[in-house]
Design a protein around this motif. Structure first.
Motif, short mmCIF file in Angstrom:
data_model
loop_
_atom_site.label_atom_id
_atom_site.label_comp_id
_atom_site.label_asym_id
_atom_site.label_seq_id
_atom_site.Cartn_x
_atom_site.Cartn_y
_atom_site.Cartn_z
N VAL A 75 77.72 12.45 55.10
CA VAL A 75 78.06 11.42 56.08
C VAL A 75 76.83 10.60 56.44
O VAL A 75 75.79 11.16 56.80
CB VAL A 75 78.64 12.05 57.37
CG1 VAL A 75 78.91 10.96 58.40
CG2 VAL A 75 79.90 12.83 57.07
N ILE A 76 76.94 9.29 56.30
CA ILE A 76 75.90 8.37 56.77
C ILE A 76 76.50 7.64 57.97
O ILE A 76 77.28 6.71 57.82
CB ILE A 76 75.49 7.36 55.68
CG1 ILE A 76 75.00 8.09 54.42
CG2 ILE A 76 74.39 6.44 56.20
CD1 ILE A 76 74.63 7.16 53.28
N SER A 77 76.16 8.10 59.15
CA SER A 77 76.76 7.55 60.36
C SER A 77 76.16 6.19 60.69
O SER A 77 74.95 5.98 60.53
CB SER A 77 76.54 8.50 61.55
OG SER A 77 77.12 9.76 61.28
N PRO A 78 76.99 5.25 61.16
CA PRO A 78 76.47 3.93 61.56
C PRO A 78 75.62 4.04 62.81
O PRO A 78 75.95 4.80 63.72
CB PRO A 78 77.74 3.11 61.82
CG PRO A 78 78.79 4.13 62.13
CD PRO A 78 78.46 5.33 61.32
N TYR A 124 69.11 1.56 56.99
CA TYR A 124 69.95 2.53 56.28
C TYR A 124 69.21 3.10 55.07
O TYR A 124 69.21 4.32 54.84
CB TYR A 124 71.23 1.86 55.79
CG TYR A 124 72.39 1.93 56.75
CD1 TYR A 124 72.85 3.15 57.26
CD2 TYR A 124 73.07 0.78 57.12
CE1 TYR A 124 73.93 3.21 58.12
CE2 TYR A 124 74.15 0.82 58.00
CZ TYR A 124 74.57 2.05 58.49
OH TYR A 124 75.63 2.10 59.34
N LEU A 125 68.60 2.23 54.29
CA LEU A 125 67.94 2.67 53.07
C LEU A 125 66.75 3.57 53.37
O LEU A 125 66.50 4.56 52.67
CB LEU A 125 67.48 1.45 52.26
CG LEU A 125 68.62 0.57 51.70
CD1 LEU A 125 68.04 -0.65 51.01
CD2 LEU A 125 69.48 1.36 50.73
N ILE A 126 65.99 3.24 54.43
CA ILE A 126 64.82 4.05 54.78
C ILE A 126 65.25 5.42 55.31
O ILE A 126 64.75 6.47 54.86
CB ILE A 126 63.96 3.32 55.82
CG1 ILE A 126 63.32 2.07 55.20
CG2 ILE A 126 62.88 4.25 56.37
CD1 ILE A 126 62.56 1.21 56.19
N LYS A 127 66.18 5.42 56.28
CA LYS A 127 66.59 6.68 56.91
C LYS A 127 67.39 7.58 55.98
O LYS A 127 67.41 8.80 56.15
CB LYS A 127 67.41 6.39 58.17
CG LYS A 127 66.58 5.79 59.30
CD LYS A 127 67.43 5.60 60.55
CE LYS A 127 66.59 5.07 61.70
NZ LYS A 127 67.40 4.85 62.93
N SER A 128 68.05 6.98 55.00
CA SER A 128 68.90 7.76 54.10
C SER A 128 68.28 7.91 52.72
O SER A 128 68.99 8.22 51.75
CB SER A 128 70.28 7.10 53.99
OG SER A 128 70.85 6.89 55.26
N GLY A 129 66.97 7.70 52.64
CA GLY A 129 66.30 7.76 51.33
C GLY A 129 66.53 9.07 50.62
O GLY A 129 66.89 9.09 49.43
N GLY A 130 66.31 10.20 51.30
CA GLY A 130 66.50 11.49 50.69
C GLY A 130 67.93 11.75 50.29
O GLY A 130 68.21 12.28 49.21
N LEU A 131 68.83 11.34 51.15
CA LEU A 131 70.26 11.52 50.87
C LEU A 131 70.68 10.69 49.66
O LEU A 131 71.42 11.16 48.79
CB LEU A 131 71.08 11.11 52.09
CG LEU A 131 72.60 11.20 51.99
CD1 LEU A 131 73.02 12.63 51.69
CD2 LEU A 131 73.26 10.68 53.25
N LEU A 132 70.16 9.47 49.59
CA LEU A 132 70.54 8.59 48.48
C LEU A 132 69.99 9.11 47.15
O LEU A 132 70.63 8.97 46.11
CB LEU A 132 70.01 7.17 48.75
CG LEU A 132 70.63 6.45 49.95
CD1 LEU A 132 69.98 5.10 50.15
CD2 LEU A 132 72.12 6.31 49.78
N LYS A 133 68.80 9.73 47.18
CA LYS A 133 68.26 10.32 45.96
C LYS A 133 69.16 11.42 45.46
O LYS A 133 69.38 11.58 44.26
CB LYS A 133 66.86 10.85 46.22
CG LYS A 133 65.79 9.79 46.37
CD LYS A 133 64.43 10.41 46.61
CE LYS A 133 63.37 9.32 46.79
NZ LYS A 133 62.02 9.91 47.06
N GLY A 134 69.72 12.20 46.41
CA GLY A 134 70.64 13.26 46.02
C GLY A 134 71.92 12.72 45.45
O GLY A 134 72.51 13.31 44.55
N ILE A 135 72.37 11.59 45.99
CA ILE A 135 73.62 10.99 45.49
C ILE A 135 73.43 10.39 44.11
O ILE A 135 74.26 10.58 43.20
CB ILE A 135 74.10 9.88 46.47
CG1 ILE A 135 74.49 10.50 47.81
CG2 ILE A 135 75.29 9.14 45.89
CD1 ILE A 135 74.79 9.47 48.87
N LEU A 136 72.33 9.69 43.93
CA LEU A 136 72.10 8.97 42.69
C LEU A 136 71.47 9.84 41.61
O LEU A 136 71.44 9.48 40.43
CB LEU A 136 71.21 7.74 42.96
CG LEU A 136 71.78 6.72 43.94
CD1 LEU A 136 70.76 5.62 44.23
CD2 LEU A 136 73.07 6.12 43.42
N GLY A 137 70.92 10.98 42.04
CA GLY A 137 70.23 11.84 41.11
C GLY A 137 71.19 12.66 40.24
O GLY A 137 72.36 12.71 40.42
#
Length: 200
Positions: A114-117, A187-200
């Protein structure tokens, strides 16, 4: 396909109807377009209420609801570009950011994340709706005011040192544009780790 999802789909279907109607330089047709937009916007409130009240939450709804919102808002802004009320580059920045972040959030939701607004993101949405509402009011009055010369009465102001002339609509869109860029980067800064997990 429950009631909440049908309301979401109806918002998507109403978006092109709004776009077709709003571009006509006729007071009554544009008034109809405005009612279509209001109805579409109300489905956003209705589908959320129905889903919570009757337990109709679904994966389809979680994916399509934010997408339907972005389609409606993007359709409005693109219509304003066509009508000469908004600058294309400003609208494209807003649209690209919206669909980029919506896509990332949807991918996260698909994987159970979940990426909360943020509060700022909610203010961004408010600013966009206010801008759309103000321009819609003008769009309805324009056929009555222009007397066959569309936009002839829109004042232009020279911007010091740039040679660029802005309109009232540019000023209206500045705040949504800034908040859209700001929240997108946030969003991109705060969710950087999460996004790596999604795209990885």
């Amino acid at each position: 396909m429950n009631i909440a999802n049908l309301l979401t789909v109806s918002r998507i279907l109403l978006s092109p109807v709004f776009m077709v109607l709003i571009i006509f330089e006729n007071f009554y047709v544009r008034l109809a377009a405005t009612f279509v937009f209001i109805i579409a916007a109300l489905t956003d409130l209705a589908d959320g209420y129905v889903a919570r009240r009757y337990g109709m939450n679904s994966g389809f709804g979680r994916f399509m609801d934010p997408l339907a919102d972005k389609i409606l808002v993007s359709t409005a802004f693109l219509s304003f570009v066509t009508m000469g009320y908004a600058r294309g580059w400003m609208v494209m920045i807003i649209i690209v950011r919206e669909f980029l972040i919506t896509g990332l959030r949807s991918m996260a939701a698909y994987r159970g994340m979940v990426i909360s607004p943020s509060i700022l993101a909610k203010w961004k949405t408010v600013s966009q709706m206010v801008a759309i509402s103000v321009i819609l009011v003008y769009a309805n009055l324009d056929p009555l005011l222009s007397n066959g010369n569309p936009n002839s009465h829109i004042p232009y102001w020279p911007m010091p040192l740039t040679g660029w002339h802005c309109t009232l609509f540019d000023l209206i869109l500045v705040i949504p544009l800034i908040l859209t860029l700001w929240t997108g980067i946030d969003y991109l800064i705060k969710s950087g780790g999460l996004l790596k997990g999604i795209l990885g």
